[in-house]
Write a protein that holds these residues in place. Structure first.
Motif, PDB file in Angstrom:
ATOM      1  N   VAL A  86       0.743  -1.294  -0.337  1.00 16.16           N
ATOM      2  CA  VAL A  86      -0.173   0.326   0.540  1.00 16.16           C
ATOM      3  C   VAL A  86       1.043   1.127   0.360  1.00 16.16           C
ATOM      4  CG1 VAL A  86      -1.541   1.295   1.112  1.00 16.16           C
ATOM      5  CG2 VAL A  86      -1.721  -0.967   1.185  1.00 16.16           C
ATOM      6  N   PHE A  87       0.635   2.073  -0.851  1.00 18.59           N
ATOM      7  CA  PHE A  87       1.402   3.223  -0.420  1.00 18.59           C
ATOM      8  C   PHE A  87       0.276   4.378  -0.287  1.00 18.59           C
ATOM      9  CE2 PHE A  87       2.259   7.279  -2.971  1.00 18.59           C
ATOM     10  CZ  PHE A  87       3.383   7.357  -2.254  1.00 18.59           C
ATOM     11  N   LEU A  88       0.562   5.360   0.693  1.00 19.16           N
ATOM     12  CA  LEU A  88      -0.113   6.114   0.707  1.00 19.16           C
ATOM     13  C   LEU A  88       0.464   7.473  -0.068  1.00 19.16           C
ATOM     14  CD1 LEU A  88      -0.986   4.642   4.354  1.00 19.16           C
ATOM     15  CD2 LEU A  88      -2.632   4.896   2.574  1.00 19.16           C
ATOM     16  N   ASN A  89      -0.141   8.330  -0.735  1.00 15.02           N
ATOM     17  CA  ASN A  89       0.565   9.381  -1.180  1.00 15.02           C
ATOM     18  C   ASN A  89      -0.376  11.031  -0.416  1.00 15.02           C
ATOM     19  OD1 ASN A  89      -1.954   9.943  -2.497  1.00 15.02           O
ATOM     20  ND2 ASN A  89      -1.645   9.100  -4.016  1.00 15.02           N
ATOM     21  N   ALA A  90       0.401  11.617  -0.347  1.00 19.02           N
ATOM     22  CA  ALA A  90      -0.480  13.054   0.187  1.00 19.02           C
ATOM     23  C   ALA A  90      -1.891  12.966   0.425  1.00 19.02           C
ATOM     24  CB  ALA A  90      -0.082  14.300  -0.020  1.00 19.02           C
ATOM     25  N   GLU A  91      -2.536  12.878  -0.794  1.00 21.59           N
ATOM     26  CA  GLU A  91      -4.393  12.772  -0.780  1.00 21.59           C
ATOM     27  C   GLU A  91      -4.389  11.727   0.548  1.00 21.59           C
ATOM     28  OE1 GLU A  91      -5.923  15.301  -1.864  1.00 21.59           O
ATOM     29  OE2 GLU A  91      -4.537  16.219  -1.949  1.00 21.59           O
ATOM     30  N   ASP A  92      -4.188  10.653  -0.064  1.00 22.71           N
ATOM     31  CA  ASP A  92      -4.351   9.338   0.726  1.00 22.71           C
ATOM     32  C   ASP A  92      -4.469  10.021   2.083  1.00 22.71           C
ATOM     33  OD1 ASP A  92      -4.777   8.027  -1.553  1.00 22.71           O
ATOM     34  OD2 ASP A  92      -2.630   6.811  -1.439  1.00 22.71           O
ATOM     35  N   GLN A  93      -3.860  10.150   2.232  1.00 25.33           N
ATOM     36  CA  GLN A  93      -3.391  10.276   3.942  1.00 25.33           C
ATOM     37  C   GLN A  93      -4.238  11.621   4.431  1.00 25.33           C
ATOM     38  OE1 GLN A  93       1.238  11.150   4.958  1.00 25.33           O
ATOM     39  NE2 GLN A  93       1.667  10.155   3.263  1.00 25.33           N
ATOM     40  N   LYS A  94      -4.817  12.256   4.019  1.00 22.48           N
ATOM     41  CA  LYS A  94      -5.387  13.019   4.552  1.00 22.48           C
ATOM     42  C   LYS A  94      -7.134  12.571   4.339  1.00 22.48           C
ATOM     43  CE  LYS A  94      -3.259  16.813   1.793  1.00 22.48           C
ATOM     44  NZ  LYS A  94      -3.374  18.184   0.916  1.00 22.48           N
ATOM     45  N   LYS A  95      -7.169  11.413   3.684  1.00 17.80           N
ATOM     46  CA  LYS A  95      -8.692  10.868   3.721  1.00 17.80           C
ATOM     47  C   LYS A  95      -8.743   9.887   4.952  1.00 17.80           C
ATOM     48  CE  LYS A  95      -9.399  11.171  -0.938  1.00 17.80           C
ATOM     49  NZ  LYS A  95      -9.045  10.456  -2.042  1.00 17.80           N
TER      50      LYS A  95
END
Length: 579
Positions: free
Chosen positions: A248-257
């Motif tokens: 799983v790669f959590l980019n910046a937008e993924d993390q905000k959610k």
């Protein structure tokens, strides 16, 4: 050794002045935090200039300006206005809600340097503890330089914010756990297809490395990679396509959610973004976490990450051969250099031994641990024992090739290095400490509460501070810090040695003090979450970390409760390892 002493002497004896001081008719002199008489405390302080009447720690000193009265100092932070009239008008105003939000009386005071300062009248704001020490030298110092007093770890701040666990009682803890679990029940993951018991957690700004390719081949480990604003999303999206359920790669937008409380307190472009990955792993069923960096490759002959098999997780009767290091009775030495136990050698010349120490090891203890002046009764003793593997709370691999050493060693010692393959394990008994890092560390389920990295200090300091306060609390759970023979080779990403050295200043000055602080802690909480909060507040009040970390760790505890982490129970044993 002579070069090491020279560098550290330069570090401790002087510093570059980073900011302007109290605006006065004479060149100002800054105070540093030490214990002292509150009523002679000055208002302005170099570095992270603190107004102790506010919960917010960051201020910027404004230099002299023709429009300002030369006897006035003005601190203008981003969100808080604070000014004090140092000419004796006895009023001081904080333009924000704070414990001292009313008009506060001050009075002028002449500092020992001859400059004019401000002090609070005690009854108006008694928490200010910054004083100006008397100079220990009459030598004329170059412009912009000031002699720095040794850091002692004395309590110089006071946390006046809300505590999660004011009493530390079990009933208080149970109520808190129920409320947090209920309030954010949506964070519980119940879909078994999304759960994984073994997680690797990495944060990086680089494209997938050789380590990722190694882990992708291991069916028993899942991986969460925490990106940052500078990460290479295209390369990682391709990695996700190859194994979406296990990588799983959590980019910046993924993390905000994600809905985690820590997101509000975790800065971008900081090593502490890894904390997001830790919560994600625990949320998705982690029973064991491998905390590593993308430049620490597994040894080529390894088919899996060691110490993650069922015998390490579920077999409570399985025992391993361990070299146990103990602190001699009455010893003043509370640290042990485990690198000595693994016999460092130069990479191309195995007959050439190297004296090496870990990043974060207290430099003032190196001489005695190495026994440079003959045998010392304070050095740890060794014994070969059988130890229950269920008691291994943290397993740290020593790293071959480019091991985790500080900037001083990198500029003065020899690299690359290799270590002996025996002993397989070295464990530290209660009362004995050694820093461990976030580069090749296996954490058992009972220690996952201790994964969070401080975010108010440099990344070169963050994991070391974590290691010291976590291993102290591991003892209260009956768990051990254990070092393992190298199962990784570090092929280090590009670093500048002098930049490493500068980033590690806190380690050189404060490592010995944090050991003393943690050994002397007397907890009142009857549960590990409360003790974690106590430890963090104590470290803030002693200037090891900043206020933002107190709030981040409180959010971390809330997140673990929300995602369903099962906090371990404390032992019912009296402490026997304090100084």
């Amino acid at each position: 050794l002579g070069v090491v002493v020279l560098i550290t002497t330069m570090l401790f004896s002087s510093e570059t002045s980073m900011m302007k001081g109290l605006v006065s008719r004479r060149r100002p002199s800054f105070g540093i935090p030490v214990g002292g008489d509150q009523r002679t405390s000055q208002v302005c302080w170099k570095g992270d200039s603190h107004c102790m009447c506010s919960m917010k720690p960051h201020f910027t000193l404004v230099p002299a300006d023709a429009a300002l009265d030369p006897s006035t100092c003005d601190l203008r932070p981003e969100r808080i206005g604070f000014s004090c009239d140092c000419a004796g008008t006895r009023v001081c105003k904080v333009d924000t809600a704070s414990p001292c939000q009313n008009m506060m009386r001050t009075e002028a005071v002449t500092l020992s340097s001859g400059s004019v300062g401000c002090r609070y009248v005690p009854e108006s704001c008694p928490r200010v503890l910054y004083v100006e020490p008397e100079s220990s030298s009459s030598e004329e110092q170059p412009p912009g330089w000031k002699r720095r007093a040794p850091f002692t770890g004395a309590r110089v701040l006071s946390f006046d914010g809300k505590r999660l666990f004011p009493t530390g009682s079990q009933s208080e803890w149970r109520q808190f756990l129920r409320e947090e679990s209920s309030r954010r029940a949506h964070l519980r993951v119940t879909d078994e297809s999304l759960l994984c018991s073994h997680w690797v957690v990495i944060t990086t700004i680089f494209e997938p490395t050789y380590l990722i390719k190694q882990i992708e081949k291991q069916s028993d480990w899942c991986v969460v990679v925490v990106g940052d604003t500078k990460s290479a999303p295209f390369e990682w999206s391709k990695a996700n396509d190859r194994g979406p359920k296990r990588l799983v790669f959590l980019n910046a937008e993924d993390q905000k959610k994600l809905g985690y409380s820590i997101l509000e307190h975790t800065p971008w472009r900081h090593f502490g973004r890894k904390n997001v990955g830790f919560v994600y792993a625990i949320q998705h069923g982690a029973k064991r976490v491998y905390d590593t960096d993308d430049d620490n490759d597994l040894k080529n002959d390894l088919k899996t990450i060691p110490y993650g098999s069922s015998q390490y997780m579920h077999n409570s009767s399985w025992k391993a051969d361990v070299v146990l290091k103990k602190r001699p009775a009455g010893s003043k030495l509370a640290v042990h250099n485990v690198y000595d136990d693994y016999g460092a050698q130069e990479w191309t010349r195995p007959d050439k031994k190297a004296w090496v120490w870990a990043r974060g090891f207290p430099l003032d203890e190196l001489e005695e641990t190495q026994q440079l002046h003959g045998p010392s009764p304070n050095v740890a003793t060794s014994s070969s024992v059988k130890m229950n593997v269920a008691d291994f709370g943290v397993i740290q691999s020593v790293a071959d090739y480019d091991p985790d050493v500080d900037g001083i060693y990198r500029m003065t010692g020899r690299l690359p290095l290799r270590f002996e393959k025996k002993p397989e394990f070295v464990a530290l008994d209660r009362g004995l400490m050694m820093p461990y890092n976030a580069q090749a560390t296996v954490m058992a389920h009972g220690s996952l509460w201790g994964l969070a990295l401080p975010i108010s200090v440099h990344g070169r300091v963050s994991d070391i501070w974590r290691s010291y306060f976590i291993q102290r609390m591991l003892w209260d759970l009956g768990l051990r810090l254990v070092f393992a023979a190298p199962f990784v080779e570090q092929h280090r990403n590009v670093h500048t040695y002098i930049a490493d050295f500068e980033a590690e200043t806190d380690l050189y000055r404060k490592a010995g003090a944090i050991v003393d602080t943690m050994l002397s802690m007397r907890f009142k909480s009857s549960h590990i979450a409360g003790r974690l909060e106590e430890a963090i507040i104590n470290l803030y009040e002693r200037s090891f970390i900043q206020l933002s970390d107190v709030y981040m760790f409180q959010a971390w505890i809330k997140d673990l409760c929300a995602v369903g982490y099962d906090f371990p129970e404390l032992l019912n044993e009296p402490d026997q390892y304090r100084n």
